[in-house]
Design an enzyme around this catalytic site. Structure first.
Site, PDB file in Angstrom:
ATOM      1  N   GLY A  13       0.811  -1.219   0.000  1.00 57.67           N
ATOM      2  CA  GLY A  13       0.000   0.000   0.000  1.00 57.67           C
ATOM      3  C   GLY A  13       0.842   1.265   0.000  1.00 57.67           C
ATOM      4  N   THR A 122      -4.120 -12.911  -4.713  1.00 57.84           N
ATOM      5  CA  THR A 122      -2.748 -13.440  -4.586  1.00 57.84           C
ATOM      6  C   THR A 122      -2.575 -14.703  -5.422  1.00 57.84           C
ATOM      7  OG1 THR A 122      -1.238 -14.538  -3.035  1.00 57.84           O
ATOM      8  CG2 THR A 122      -3.534 -14.554  -2.423  1.00 57.84           C
ATOM      9  N   ASP A 123      -1.341 -15.013  -5.764  1.00 59.24           N
ATOM     10  CA  ASP A 123      -1.067 -16.286  -6.470  1.00 59.24           C
ATOM     11  C   ASP A 123      -1.355 -17.478  -5.574  1.00 59.24           C
ATOM     12  OD1 ASP A 123       1.104 -15.955  -4.716  1.00 59.24           O
ATOM     13  OD2 ASP A 123       2.634 -16.457  -6.198  1.00 59.24           O
ATOM     14  N   GLU A 124      -1.431 -17.233  -4.252  1.00 58.85           N
ATOM     15  CA  GLU A 124      -1.603 -18.350  -3.324  1.00 58.85           C
ATOM     16  C   GLU A 124      -3.000 -18.963  -3.417  1.00 58.85           C
ATOM     17  OE1 GLU A 124       0.180 -17.906   0.498  1.00 58.85           O
ATOM     18  OE2 GLU A 124       1.613 -16.423  -0.212  1.00 58.85           O
ATOM     19  N   TYR A 146      -4.835 -18.479   5.341  1.00 59.05           N
ATOM     20  CA  TYR A 146      -4.678 -17.194   4.636  1.00 59.05           C
ATOM     21  C   TYR A 146      -5.162 -17.308   3.200  1.00 59.05           C
ATOM     22  CZ  TYR A 146      -2.315 -13.757   1.690  1.00 59.05           C
ATOM     23  OH  TYR A 146      -2.049 -12.801   0.733  1.00 59.05           O
ATOM     24  N   LYS A 150      -8.388 -15.601   1.142  1.00 58.02           N
ATOM     25  CA  LYS A 150      -8.154 -14.767  -0.050  1.00 58.02           C
ATOM     26  C   LYS A 150      -8.902 -15.354  -1.252  1.00 58.02           C
ATOM     27  CE  LYS A 150      -5.681 -11.655  -0.527  1.00 58.02           C
ATOM     28  NZ  LYS A 150      -5.882 -10.176  -0.388  1.00 58.02           N
TER      29      LYS A 150
HETATM   30  P1  NAD Z   1       0.752  -5.881   4.838  1.00 55.29           P
HETATM   31  O1  NAD Z   1       0.446  -6.893   5.907  1.00 55.29           O
HETATM   32  O2  NAD Z   1       2.112  -5.327   4.747  1.00 55.29           O
HETATM   33  O3  NAD Z   1      -0.255  -4.644   5.008  1.00 55.29           O
HETATM   34  C1  NAD Z   1      -1.618  -4.819   5.281  1.00 55.29           C
HETATM   35  C2  NAD Z   1      -2.208  -3.462   5.627  1.00 55.29           C
HETATM   36  O4  NAD Z   1      -3.629  -3.647   5.862  1.00 55.29           O
HETATM   37  C3  NAD Z   1      -1.624  -2.856   6.917  1.00 55.29           C
HETATM   38  O5  NAD Z   1      -1.397  -1.477   6.738  1.00 55.29           O
HETATM   39  C4  NAD Z   1      -2.715  -3.097   7.946  1.00 55.29           C
HETATM   40  O6  NAD Z   1      -2.727  -2.108   8.988  1.00 55.29           O
HETATM   41  C5  NAD Z   1      -3.971  -3.012   7.089  1.00 55.29           C
HETATM   42  N1  NAD Z   1      -5.104  -3.759   7.673  1.00 55.29           N
HETATM   43  C6  NAD Z   1      -5.082  -5.025   8.162  1.00 55.29           C
HETATM   44  N2  NAD Z   1      -6.306  -5.352   8.635  1.00 55.29           N
HETATM   45  C7  NAD Z   1      -7.110  -4.276   8.401  1.00 55.29           C
HETATM   46  C8  NAD Z   1      -8.482  -4.007   8.654  1.00 55.29           C
HETATM   47  N3  NAD Z   1      -9.277  -4.922   9.245  1.00 55.29           N
HETATM   48  N4  NAD Z   1      -8.987  -2.805   8.286  1.00 55.29           N
HETATM   49  C9  NAD Z   1      -8.189  -1.867   7.701  1.00 55.29           C
HETATM   50  N5  NAD Z   1      -6.877  -2.062   7.459  1.00 55.29           N
HETATM   51  C10 NAD Z   1      -6.348  -3.264   7.803  1.00 55.29           C
HETATM   52  O7  NAD Z   1       0.287  -6.554   3.475  1.00 55.29           O
HETATM   53  P2  NAD Z   1       0.917  -6.386   2.008  1.00 55.29           P
HETATM   54  O8  NAD Z   1       2.048  -7.338   1.862  1.00 55.29           O
HETATM   55  O9  NAD Z   1       1.116  -4.944   1.723  1.00 55.29           O
HETATM   56  O10 NAD Z   1      -0.275  -6.956   1.124  1.00 55.29           O
HETATM   57  C11 NAD Z   1      -1.252  -6.092   0.531  1.00 55.29           C
HETATM   58  C12 NAD Z   1      -2.242  -6.955  -0.245  1.00 55.29           C
HETATM   59  O11 NAD Z   1      -1.562  -7.693  -1.266  1.00 55.29           O
HETATM   60  C13 NAD Z   1      -2.960  -7.999   0.610  1.00 55.29           C
HETATM   61  O12 NAD Z   1      -4.297  -8.075   0.190  1.00 55.29           O
HETATM   62  C14 NAD Z   1      -2.222  -9.298   0.310  1.00 55.29           C
HETATM   63  O13 NAD Z   1      -3.069 -10.418   0.483  1.00 55.29           O
HETATM   64  C15 NAD Z   1      -1.843  -9.068  -1.149  1.00 55.29           C
HETATM   65  N6  NAD Z   1      -0.635  -9.787  -1.620  1.00 55.29           N
HETATM   66  C16 NAD Z   1       0.556  -9.615  -0.979  1.00 55.29           C
HETATM   67  C17 NAD Z   1       1.689 -10.264  -1.464  1.00 55.29           C
HETATM   68  C18 NAD Z   1       3.043 -10.088  -0.801  1.00 55.29           C
HETATM   69  O14 NAD Z   1       3.992 -10.768  -1.214  1.00 55.29           O
HETATM   70  N7  NAD Z   1       3.201  -9.216   0.169  1.00 55.29           N
HETATM   71  C19 NAD Z   1       1.607 -11.104  -2.578  1.00 55.29           C
HETATM   72  C20 NAD Z   1       0.370 -11.270  -3.209  1.00 55.29           C
HETATM   73  C21 NAD Z   1      -0.742 -10.591  -2.717  1.00 55.29           C
HETATM   74  P1  TYD Z   2       6.708 -15.772   3.408  1.00 56.94           P
HETATM   75  O1  TYD Z   2       7.587 -14.576   3.271  1.00 56.94           O
HETATM   76  O2  TYD Z   2       5.994 -15.996   4.695  1.00 56.94           O
HETATM   77  O3  TYD Z   2       5.684 -15.711   2.172  1.00 56.94           O
HETATM   78  P2  TYD Z   2       4.630 -16.835   1.647  1.00 56.94           P
HETATM   79  O4  TYD Z   2       4.523 -17.922   2.619  1.00 56.94           O
HETATM   80  O5  TYD Z   2       3.366 -16.046   1.574  1.00 56.94           O
HETATM   81  O6  TYD Z   2       5.154 -17.272   0.326  1.00 56.94           O
HETATM   82  O7  TYD Z   2       7.573 -17.065   3.087  1.00 56.94           O
HETATM   83  C1  TYD Z   2       8.316 -17.192   1.892  1.00 56.94           C
HETATM   84  C2  TYD Z   2       8.970 -18.556   1.902  1.00 56.94           C
HETATM   85  O8  TYD Z   2       9.933 -18.594   2.954  1.00 56.94           O
HETATM   86  C3  TYD Z   2       7.983 -19.694   2.187  1.00 56.94           C
HETATM   87  O9  TYD Z   2       8.342 -20.831   1.411  1.00 56.94           O
HETATM   88  C4  TYD Z   2       8.183 -19.971   3.652  1.00 56.94           C
HETATM   89  C5  TYD Z   2       9.654 -19.645   3.877  1.00 56.94           C
HETATM   90  N1  TYD Z   2       9.968 -19.159   5.244  1.00 56.94           N
HETATM   91  C6  TYD Z   2      10.927 -19.828   6.027  1.00 56.94           C
HETATM   92  O10 TYD Z   2      11.535 -20.820   5.585  1.00 56.94           O
HETATM   93  N2  TYD Z   2      11.167 -19.381   7.295  1.00 56.94           N
HETATM   94  C7  TYD Z   2      10.504 -18.312   7.817  1.00 56.94           C
HETATM   95  O11 TYD Z   2      10.751 -17.969   9.009  1.00 56.94           O
HETATM   96  C8  TYD Z   2       9.545 -17.626   7.017  1.00 56.94           C
HETATM   97  C9  TYD Z   2       8.797 -16.432   7.555  1.00 56.94           C
HETATM   98  C10 TYD Z   2       9.309 -18.094   5.725  1.00 56.94           C
END
Ligand code: NAD
Ligand code: TYD
Length: 330
Positions: A13, A122-124, A146, A150
């Site tokens: 964000g 998400t890809d997940e 999670y 999603k």
């Molecule tokens: P993040 O955890 O860093 O940030 C989440 C934000 O949402 C925070 O600012 C938190 O305060 C806010 N939030 C949480 N619960 C809330 C609520 N109930 N009401 C209002 N605000 C709330 O997450 P991110 O990594 O920035 O991910 C953003 C989006 O992208 C998410 O929807 C996540 O599922 C998606 N996404 C993330 C990744 C990744 O690798 N980080 C990959 C694919 C998709």
């Molecule tokens: P993570 O950053 O939690 O993202 P996601 O599970 O959403 O892909 O994890 C990335 C990869 O790293 C995943 O295969 C899990 C692994 N991982 C560890 O091995 N140790 C850790 O402590 C964490 C947080 C992740």
């Protein structure tokens, strides 16, 4: 154009807010964020004081707070409980925020008659990609709390297009990395620990594969889908940078000048998805390509955390309670 960005104080964000301000200078941005452990005003930096930015502290599950959609043409819905491990430790908050919260935002967007609602999925949602690479028509076979919440939100968003003509666009990005990522995710957590010479808790053999997308490439893709995407469609955002975790971890240690003896193999995450992989034909047809090369991008990200130690420390402290419980028996 007035944009509402939910979760605008989190990792993706805050990068998206900066990207929009730089690339759409006329944008008026309203942020709705609960400021959980994962979000902070500090993430916004100078953008927090920009006259074009308004921050509302509120919960997307609260129907009144969701009314932040009023007068907005565009909603970009990012707010989520985004950490797989936390959702395994206790799924309730993920169910509430990711599913119920998305429902509230869809309802509020419908009432406000917004022109575009971008739902960040998400890809997940596809589940583990064992020997395959998913396209947007593959079934959603999410396997952890999670990703299941999603997947539910992803389909609910699509239902609002089919049922109510709400112009919904869905994106399914790969694993992001880059500045301001909360240090519970692999890269910033391991930088935090390596800088303290603490063991790095690698789940299982560390051969699980993730596709690493730099957050800047992701922001470009998000804006493109928002502006040029077909309502009702989902768009994969792959990086084509698939790497086993051990490769990422070795690179990170090399950049920090720390020894591989810090690597400590611990009990695996339950239901760990061994690989994520997606095809990106649909978004590439819109003219997008990932630009950041993996090694250079990853080294730059690692350096950013090492150069922003105050940010890293204070962010980590907010999650301390969870870390103690989650890692103590691993
Ligand atoms: P993040 O955890 O860093 O940030 C989440 C934000 O949402 C925070 O600012 C938190 O305060 C806010 N939030 C949480 N619960 C809330 C609520 N109930 N009401 C209002 N605000 C709330 O997450 P991110 O990594 O920035 O991910 C953003 C989006 O992208 C998410 O929807 C996540 O599922 C998606 N996404 C993330 C990744 C990744 O690798 N980080 C990959 C694919 C998709
Ligand atoms: P993570 O950053 O939690 O993202 P996601 O599970 O959403 O892909 O994890 C990335 C990869 O790293 C995943 O295969 C899990 C692994 N991982 C560890 O091995 N140790 C850790 O402590 C964490 C947080 C992740």
């Amino acid at each position: 154009m007035r944009y509402l960005i939910t979760g605008g104080c989190g990792f993706i964000g805050c990068n998206l807010v900066r990207f929009l301000l730089a690339n759409r200078p006329q944008a008026q941005i309203r942020i709705l964020d609960k400021l959980t452990y994962a979000g902070s005003l500090a993430n916004l930096g100078e953008a927090a004081g920009d006259a074009r930015v308004e921050v509302i502290e509120g919960d997307i599950c609260d129907p009144d707070a969701a009314q932040a959609t009023r007068d907005c043409e565009v909603v970009m819905h990012l707010a989520a409980e985004s950490h797989v491990d936390r959702s395994i430790f206790g799924a309730e908050q993920a169910v509430r925020t990711n599913f119920e919260g998305t429902f509230r935002m869809l309802e509020a967007a419908r009432e406000a008659q917004v022109q575009r609602f971008l739902h960040m999925s998400t890809d997940e949602v596809y589940g583990a990609a064992e020997g395959v690479s998913f396209d947007e028509n593959d079934p959603l076979m999410a396997r952890n709390p999670y990703s299941a919440t999603k997947a539910g939100a992803d389909r609910l968003a699509r239902a609002y297009w089919v049922t109510y003509d709400l112009p919904v666009l869905i994106t399914r990005p790969a694993n992001n990395y880059g500045p301001y990522q909360y240090p519970e995710k692999l890269v910033p957590l391991f930088v935090y620990k390596a800088l303290r010479d603490e063991p790095l808790p690698v789940y299982g053999d560390g051969m699980q594969v993730r596709d690493w997308l730099h957050v800047e490439d992701h922001c470009r893709a998000t804006l493109l889908v928002l502006e040029k995407g077909e309502p009702g469609e989902a768009y994969n955002i792959p990086a084509h940078n698939e790497r086993p975790n051990m490769a990422t971890i070795r690179l990170l240690l090399d950049e920090l000048g720390k020894p591989e003896s810090l690597i400590s193999h611990v009990e695996d995450r339950p239901g760990h998805d061994v690989r994520y992989s997606m095809k990106g034909d649909r978004i590439m047809k819109l003219g997008w390509r990932p630009e950041l090369e993996w090694e250079a991008g990853m080294r730059r990200a690692v350096r950013w955390f090492a150069d922003n130690l105050d940010w890293l420390d204070s962010s980590y402290q907010r999650g301390q309670e969870f870390f103690e419980k989650w890692y103590q028996n691993r």
